[in-house]
Scaffold this motif. Sequence first.
Motif, PDB file in Angstrom:
ATOM      1  N   LEU A  24       0.852  -1.186   0.000  1.00  0.00           N
ATOM      2  CA  LEU A  24       0.000   0.000   0.000  1.00  0.00           C
ATOM      3  C   LEU A  24       0.889   1.238   0.000  1.00  0.00           C
ATOM      4  O   LEU A  24       1.642   1.478   0.946  1.00  0.00           O
ATOM      5  N   VAL A  25       0.822   2.020  -1.071  1.00  0.00           N
ATOM      6  CA  VAL A  25       1.663   3.205  -1.228  1.00  0.00           C
ATOM      7  C   VAL A  25       0.772   4.444  -1.239  1.00  0.00           C
ATOM      8  O   VAL A  25      -0.024   4.638  -2.162  1.00  0.00           O
ATOM      9  N   LEU A  26       0.909   5.254  -0.197  1.00  0.00           N
ATOM     10  CA  LEU A  26       0.126   6.482  -0.055  1.00  0.00           C
ATOM     11  C   LEU A  26       1.036   7.682   0.191  1.00  0.00           C
ATOM     12  O   LEU A  26       0.616   8.683   0.780  1.00  0.00           O
ATOM     13  N   CYS A  27       2.277   7.593  -0.249  1.00  0.00           N
ATOM     14  CA  CYS A  27       3.236   8.660  -0.007  1.00  0.00           C
ATOM     15  C   CYS A  27       2.892   9.917  -0.805  1.00  0.00           C
ATOM     16  O   CYS A  27       2.114   9.874  -1.762  1.00  0.00           O
ATOM     17  N   ASP A  28       3.483  11.052  -0.378  1.00  0.00           N
ATOM     18  CA  ASP A  28       3.344  12.322  -1.100  1.00  0.00           C
ATOM     19  C   ASP A  28       1.886  12.717  -1.297  1.00  0.00           C
ATOM     20  O   ASP A  28       1.453  13.036  -2.402  1.00  0.00           O
ATOM     21  N   ASN A  29       1.127  12.663  -0.201  1.00  0.00           N
ATOM     22  CA  ASN A  29      -0.250  13.131  -0.202  1.00  0.00           C
ATOM     23  C   ASN A  29      -0.428  14.145   0.933  1.00  0.00           C
ATOM     24  O   ASN A  29       0.554  14.781   1.364  1.00  0.00           O
ATOM     25  N   ARG A  30      -1.637  14.291   1.421  1.00  0.00           N
ATOM     26  CA  ARG A  30      -1.929  15.236   2.501  1.00  0.00           C
ATOM     27  C   ARG A  30      -2.674  14.530   3.635  1.00  0.00           C
ATOM     28  O   ARG A  30      -3.521  15.105   4.297  1.00  0.00           O
ATOM     29  N   ILE A  31      -2.339  13.289   3.849  1.00  0.00           N
ATOM     30  CA  ILE A  31      -3.033  12.452   4.826  1.00  0.00           C
ATOM     31  C   ILE A  31      -2.657  12.884   6.236  1.00  0.00           C
ATOM     32  O   ILE A  31      -1.482  13.043   6.560  1.00  0.00           O
ATOM     33  N   GLN A  32      -3.664  13.049   7.091  1.00  0.00           N
ATOM     34  CA  GLN A  32      -3.444  13.533   8.448  1.00  0.00           C
ATOM     35  C   GLN A  32      -3.622  12.449   9.507  1.00  0.00           C
ATOM     36  O   GLN A  32      -3.243  12.648  10.654  1.00  0.00           O
ATOM     37  N   GLY A  33      -4.216  11.324   9.142  1.00  0.00           N
ATOM     38  CA  GLY A  33      -4.445  10.275  10.126  1.00  0.00           C
ATOM     39  C   GLY A  33      -4.594   8.918   9.464  1.00  0.00           C
ATOM     40  O   GLY A  33      -4.908   8.821   8.271  1.00  0.00           O
ATOM     41  N   VAL A  34      -4.345   7.879  10.259  1.00  0.00           N
ATOM     42  CA  VAL A  34      -4.461   6.498   9.780  1.00  0.00           C
ATOM     43  C   VAL A  34      -5.557   5.809  10.590  1.00  0.00           C
ATOM     44  O   VAL A  34      -5.484   5.765  11.820  1.00  0.00           O
ATOM     45  N   PRO A  35      -6.582   5.269   9.952  1.00  0.00           N
ATOM     46  CA  PRO A  35      -7.664   4.609  10.695  1.00  0.00           C
ATOM     47  C   PRO A  35      -7.167   3.336  11.359  1.00  0.00           C
ATOM     48  O   PRO A  35      -6.415   2.563  10.747  1.00  0.00           O
ATOM     49  N   PRO A  36      -7.547   3.088  12.600  1.00  0.00           N
ATOM     50  CA  PRO A  36      -7.103   1.871  13.291  1.00  0.00           C
ATOM     51  C   PRO A  36      -7.593   0.591  12.631  1.00  0.00           C
ATOM     52  O   PRO A  36      -7.041  -0.479  12.882  1.00  0.00           O
ATOM     53  N   GLN A  37      -8.617   0.694  11.773  1.00  0.00           N
ATOM     54  CA  GLN A  37      -9.131  -0.502  11.102  1.00  0.00           C
ATOM     55  C   GLN A  37      -8.091  -1.165  10.207  1.00  0.00           C
ATOM     56  O   GLN A  37      -8.223  -2.349   9.852  1.00  0.00           O
ATOM     57  N   LEU A  38      -7.044  -0.446   9.830  1.00  0.00           N
ATOM     58  CA  LEU A  38      -6.022  -1.034   8.962  1.00  0.00           C
ATOM     59  C   LEU A  38      -5.335  -2.233   9.599  1.00  0.00           C
ATOM     60  O   LEU A  38      -4.629  -2.975   8.920  1.00  0.00           O
ATOM     61  N   THR A  39      -5.540  -2.413  10.881  1.00  0.00           N
ATOM     62  CA  THR A  39      -4.960  -3.585  11.541  1.00  0.00           C
ATOM     63  C   THR A  39      -5.527  -4.886  10.984  1.00  0.00           C
ATOM     64  O   THR A  39      -4.954  -5.950  11.204  1.00  0.00           O
ATOM     65  N   ARG A  40      -6.633  -4.800  10.231  1.00  0.00           N
ATOM     66  CA  ARG A  40      -7.226  -5.996   9.631  1.00  0.00           C
ATOM     67  C   ARG A  40      -6.528  -6.415   8.340  1.00  0.00           C
ATOM     68  O   ARG A  40      -6.864  -7.448   7.773  1.00  0.00           O
ATOM     69  N   LEU A  41      -5.568  -5.624   7.874  1.00  0.00           N
ATOM     70  CA  LEU A  41      -4.838  -5.969   6.656  1.00  0.00           C
ATOM     71  C   LEU A  41      -3.741  -6.972   6.998  1.00  0.00           C
ATOM     72  O   LEU A  41      -2.554  -6.651   7.040  1.00  0.00           O
ATOM     73  N   HIS A  42      -4.121  -8.198   7.224  1.00  0.00           N
ATOM     74  CA  HIS A  42      -3.192  -9.216   7.712  1.00  0.00           C
ATOM     75  C   HIS A  42      -2.140  -9.606   6.683  1.00  0.00           C
ATOM     76  O   HIS A  42      -1.115 -10.176   7.039  1.00  0.00           O
ATOM     77  N   SER A  43      -2.373  -9.312   5.402  1.00  0.00           N
ATOM     78  CA  SER A  43      -1.399  -9.650   4.362  1.00  0.00           C
ATOM     79  C   SER A  43      -0.435  -8.510   4.067  1.00  0.00           C
ATOM     80  O   SER A  43       0.487  -8.678   3.262  1.00  0.00           O
ATOM     81  N   LEU A  44      -0.631  -7.361   4.716  1.00  0.00           N
ATOM     82  CA  LEU A  44       0.166  -6.177   4.387  1.00  0.00           C
ATOM     83  C   LEU A  44       1.630  -6.368   4.778  1.00  0.00           C
ATOM     84  O   LEU A  44       1.953  -6.690   5.919  1.00  0.00           O
ATOM     85  N   ARG A  45       2.515  -6.144   3.802  1.00  0.00           N
ATOM     86  CA  ARG A  45       3.951  -6.275   4.023  1.00  0.00           C
ATOM     87  C   ARG A  45       4.683  -4.938   3.903  1.00  0.00           C
ATOM     88  O   ARG A  45       5.744  -4.760   4.497  1.00  0.00           O
ATOM     89  N   SER A  46       4.135  -4.016   3.130  1.00  0.00           N
ATOM     90  CA  SER A  46       4.795  -2.730   2.930  1.00  0.00           C
ATOM     91  C   SER A  46       3.761  -1.616   2.970  1.00  0.00           C
ATOM     92  O   SER A  46       2.737  -1.687   2.284  1.00  0.00           O
ATOM     93  N   LEU A  47       4.043  -0.594   3.795  1.00  0.00           N
ATOM     94  CA  LEU A  47       3.148   0.553   3.932  1.00  0.00           C
ATOM     95  C   LEU A  47       3.978   1.827   3.809  1.00  0.00           C
ATOM     96  O   LEU A  47       4.829   2.109   4.648  1.00  0.00           O
ATOM     97  N   SER A  48       3.742   2.577   2.732  1.00  0.00           N
ATOM     98  CA  SER A  48       4.497   3.806   2.470  1.00  0.00           C
ATOM     99  C   SER A  48       3.620   5.022   2.765  1.00  0.00           C
ATOM    100  O   SER A  48       2.627   5.257   2.071  1.00  0.00           O
ATOM    101  N   LEU A  49       4.009   5.779   3.794  1.00  0.00           N
ATOM    102  CA  LEU A  49       3.248   6.956   4.208  1.00  0.00           C
ATOM    103  C   LEU A  49       4.128   8.201   4.274  1.00  0.00           C
ATOM    104  O   LEU A  49       3.753   9.193   4.899  1.00  0.00           O
ATOM    105  N   HIS A  50       5.308   8.157   3.659  1.00  0.00           N
ATOM    106  CA  HIS A  50       6.209   9.297   3.784  1.00  0.00           C
ATOM    107  C   HIS A  50       5.670  10.522   3.038  1.00  0.00           C
ATOM    108  O   HIS A  50       4.887  10.423   2.097  1.00  0.00           O
ATOM    109  N   ASN A  51       6.112  11.669   3.521  1.00  0.00           N
ATOM    110  CA  ASN A  51       5.735  12.968   2.948  1.00  0.00           C
ATOM    111  C   ASN A  51       4.226  13.191   2.999  1.00  0.00           C
ATOM    112  O   ASN A  51       3.582  13.493   1.995  1.00  0.00           O
ATOM    113  N   ASN A  52       3.662  13.021   4.192  1.00  0.00           N
ATOM    114  CA  ASN A  52       2.269  13.365   4.444  1.00  0.00           C
ATOM    115  C   ASN A  52       2.207  14.345   5.611  1.00  0.00           C
ATOM    116  O   ASN A  52       3.198  15.031   5.902  1.00  0.00           O
TER     117      ASN A  52
END
Length: 232
Positions: free
Chosen positions: A60-88
């Motif tokens: 999941l790549v969400l870098c270089d956006n204007r995201i201010q928060g991460v929903p706790p529900q993402l804990t259900r992504l049991h297959s997630l190996r890479s999460l890119s949130l830089h530059n938010n």
Amino acid sequence: MPAQFLKLQRLQSLSLGGNRLQSIPAEIENLTSLELLYLGGNLITSIPPELANLPYLSYLVLCDNRIQGVPPQLTRLHSLRSLSLHNNLLTYLPREILSLVHLQELSLRGNPLVVRFVKEMTYDPPSLLELAGRTIKSRNVPYSPCDIPCHLLHYLDLASKCPNPKCAGVYFDSCVRHIKFVDFCGKYRLPLMHYLCSPECTSPCNSNPQSDAESEDEISVPADRLQKVLLG
């Protein structure tokens, strides 16, 4: 995002980076076969909780956006190996993200939580009941089950010791949440959350000339009273 894309239930990879998307539609949950979602370089301000309904999402790549928060529900992504949130615009991450046990890469650089010292305190004055309980516990006032009602006896058993080694106090319901950075493997500054009994308990720690990684309070804090709130 074109509505036609949201009907491709066998789609495994979707890359819409470098556009001017302002939001992620809740219907993204229809892409149940999705393994890679690239939305970097857009104008997205929030992450819909429905994104957590993608059972095979690994990247999941969400870098270089204007995201201010991460929903706790993402804990259900049991297959997630890479999460890119830089530059938010992230100032914190929910502690639930630590449940992503298969996560191998977490990119956070270029967010306020990394580029500046985050120190937030919230404090509600203790009730008269708590003040009485603190006095009994901190001064070791003797009592027995025959002296006080059972509900008060149970209340006194809920006392938590203040993690500041320079403080002998306790707290029950009213405490200070204090984010403090410590060195992690000499590479990252890792925010840890303290639960202190009063705002004054932060002062002795701040006046300590030692570095955060070497300070006495970090060494002495029990594991259950020091909560990791995000990864470096």
